[in-house]
Design a protein around this motif. Structure first.
Motif, PDB file in Angstrom:
ATOM      1  N   ASN A   1       0.832  -1.220   0.000  1.00 55.53           N
ATOM      2  CA  ASN A   1       0.000   0.000   0.000  1.00 55.53           C
ATOM      3  C   ASN A   1       0.857   1.257   0.000  1.00 55.53           C
ATOM      4  OD1 ASN A   1      -2.755  -1.101   0.239  1.00 55.53           O
ATOM      5  ND2 ASN A   1      -1.929  -1.960   2.128  1.00 55.53           N
TER       6      ASN A   1
ATOM      7  N   GLY B   1      -1.319   1.232   5.300  1.00 54.82           N
ATOM      8  CA  GLY B   1      -2.121   0.004   5.281  1.00 54.82           C
ATOM      9  C   GLY B   1      -2.720  -0.277   6.657  1.00 54.82           C
ATOM     10  N   ARG B   2      -3.014  -1.560   6.901  1.00 55.10           N
ATOM     11  CA  ARG B   2      -3.609  -1.947   8.181  1.00 55.10           C
ATOM     12  C   ARG B   2      -2.681  -1.611   9.347  1.00 55.10           C
ATOM     13  NH1 ARG B   2      -6.062  -6.665  10.345  1.00 55.10           N
ATOM     14  NH2 ARG B   2      -4.298  -8.002   9.818  1.00 55.10           N
ATOM     15  N   GLY B   3      -1.372  -1.822   9.125  1.00 59.30           N
ATOM     16  CA  GLY B   3      -0.387  -1.471  10.150  1.00 59.30           C
ATOM     17  C   GLY B   3      -0.367   0.027  10.410  1.00 59.30           C
TER      18      GLY B   3
ATOM     19  N   LYS C   1      -2.952   2.057  10.138  1.00 60.29           N
ATOM     20  CA  LYS C   1      -4.131   2.392  10.937  1.00 60.29           C
ATOM     21  C   LYS C   1      -3.833   2.087  12.410  1.00 60.29           C
ATOM     22  CE  LYS C   1      -8.692   2.840  11.768  1.00 60.29           C
ATOM     23  NZ  LYS C   1      -8.592   2.794  13.226  1.00 60.29           N
ATOM     24  N   LEU C   2      -3.167   0.949  12.640  1.00 59.00           N
ATOM     25  CA  LEU C   2      -2.822   0.614  14.029  1.00 59.00           C
ATOM     26  C   LEU C   2      -1.812   1.621  14.595  1.00 59.00           C
ATOM     27  CD1 LEU C   2      -3.039  -1.161  16.506  1.00 59.00           C
ATOM     28  CD2 LEU C   2      -1.368  -2.729  15.488  1.00 59.00           C
TER      29      LEU C   2
ATOM     30  N   ASP D   1      -3.638   4.550  15.666  1.00 57.72           N
ATOM     31  CA  ASP D   1      -4.354   4.271  16.922  1.00 57.72           C
ATOM     32  C   ASP D   1      -3.387   4.262  18.112  1.00 57.72           C
ATOM     33  OD1 ASP D   1      -6.664   4.084  15.484  1.00 57.72           O
ATOM     34  OD2 ASP D   1      -6.776   1.889  15.521  1.00 57.72           O
TER      35      ASP D   1
ATOM     36  N   ALA E   1       2.862  -4.301  12.501  1.00 58.34           N
ATOM     37  CA  ALA E   1       2.526  -5.581  11.843  1.00 58.34           C
ATOM     38  C   ALA E   1       2.694  -6.752  12.813  1.00 58.34           C
ATOM     39  CB  ALA E   1       3.399  -5.778  10.605  1.00 58.34           C
TER      40      ALA E   1
ATOM     41  N   LEU F   1      -0.306  -6.786  14.986  1.00 59.07           N
ATOM     42  CA  LEU F   1      -1.472  -7.354  14.290  1.00 59.07           C
ATOM     43  C   LEU F   1      -1.387  -8.878  14.308  1.00 59.07           C
ATOM     44  CD1 LEU F   1      -1.758  -4.941  11.204  1.00 59.07           C
ATOM     45  CD2 LEU F   1      -3.404  -5.165  13.082  1.00 59.07           C
ATOM     46  N   ARG F   2      -0.178  -9.397  14.155  1.00 59.78           N
ATOM     47  CA  ARG F   2       0.006 -10.857  14.175  1.00 59.78           C
ATOM     48  C   ARG F   2      -0.173 -11.419  15.568  1.00 59.78           C
ATOM     49  NH1 ARG F   2       4.367  -9.872  10.732  1.00 59.78           N
ATOM     50  NH2 ARG F   2       5.825  -9.921  12.477  1.00 59.78           N
TER      51      ARG F   2
END
Ligand code: URA
Length: 191
Positions: free
Chosen positions: A47, A57-59, A61-62, A65, A157, A160-161
């Motif tokens: 991304n 990417g998703r990371g 967004k985290l 946060d 990441a 997330l894992r």
């Protein structure tokens, strides 16, 4: 030392290592040139390569946060990576690639003169903090590197894992918040 504009232009034309062959965009870095806090990730993923911005990417967004949990906004810090071009299949950047790219990061650090550097994950911490740094053991610890306070967090990441790491990361973030209050002059922390 190059100024921001010249540095970014040099980086955008860079062919110092072979990662340039696979890139869509150079991911130079994003944020305030007046930032007192610098976050350093590993390297762009898919991304980031497509959008030309770190941690989208998703990371990403985290990461937003995580920063938000201590009142920190992306616009008030600077975010860069060890390597500015995406490694294929999201593999770790090789040492030679990090070496080839390090001059850009050093120049970014010289321009920013951050009060605090936060390494995101093992790859950045190994190079910026050095020694026998182990992320599982040494995350959240403070180091002095040339008068700059440096610490590492688990990479988004990795969180997330393995969400079990989140409580300790929140403790590390609180330590970061305390350090910002102590040494930063104009980094806003919302309630
Ligand atoms: N992971 C990183 O380390 N950096 C990015 O910019 C995106 C994902």
């Amino acid at each position: 030392m190059l100024d921001w504009e010249a540095l970014e232009a040099a980086c955008r034309g860079c062919k110092n290592c072979s990662l340039w062959e696979g890139r869509t965009n150079v991911v130079f870095g994003v944020g305030s040139h007046r930032a007192e806090v610098l976050f350093i990730g590993e390297g762009p993923g898919e991304n980031e390569d497509l959008q030309g911005e770190p941690f989208v990417g998703r990371g990403g967004k985290l990461l937003d946060d995580m920063m938000g949990s201590i009142g920190l906004r992306r616009a008030d810090v600077y975010i860069a990576n060890m390597v500015k071009c995406r490694p294929p299949q999201n593999r770790d950047p090789m040492n030679a690639e990090v070496d080839a790219c390090l001059g850009y990061l050093r120049n970014q650090v010289a321009l920013l003169r951050p009060k605090i550097i936060v390494c995101l994950g093992r790859v950045a911490a190994a190079r910026v903090i050095g020694g026998d740094f182990k992320i599982s053991r040494d995350h959240g610890k403070w180091y002095d590197r040339g008068g700059t306070r440096v610490m590492a967090l688990f990479h988004p990441a990795a969180l997330l894992r393995d969400p079990r790491r989140r409580p300790e990361t929140f403790e590390d973030l609180k330590a970061l918040q305390a350090a910002i209050r102590e040494v930063c002059d104009h980094t806003p922390l919302a309630d």
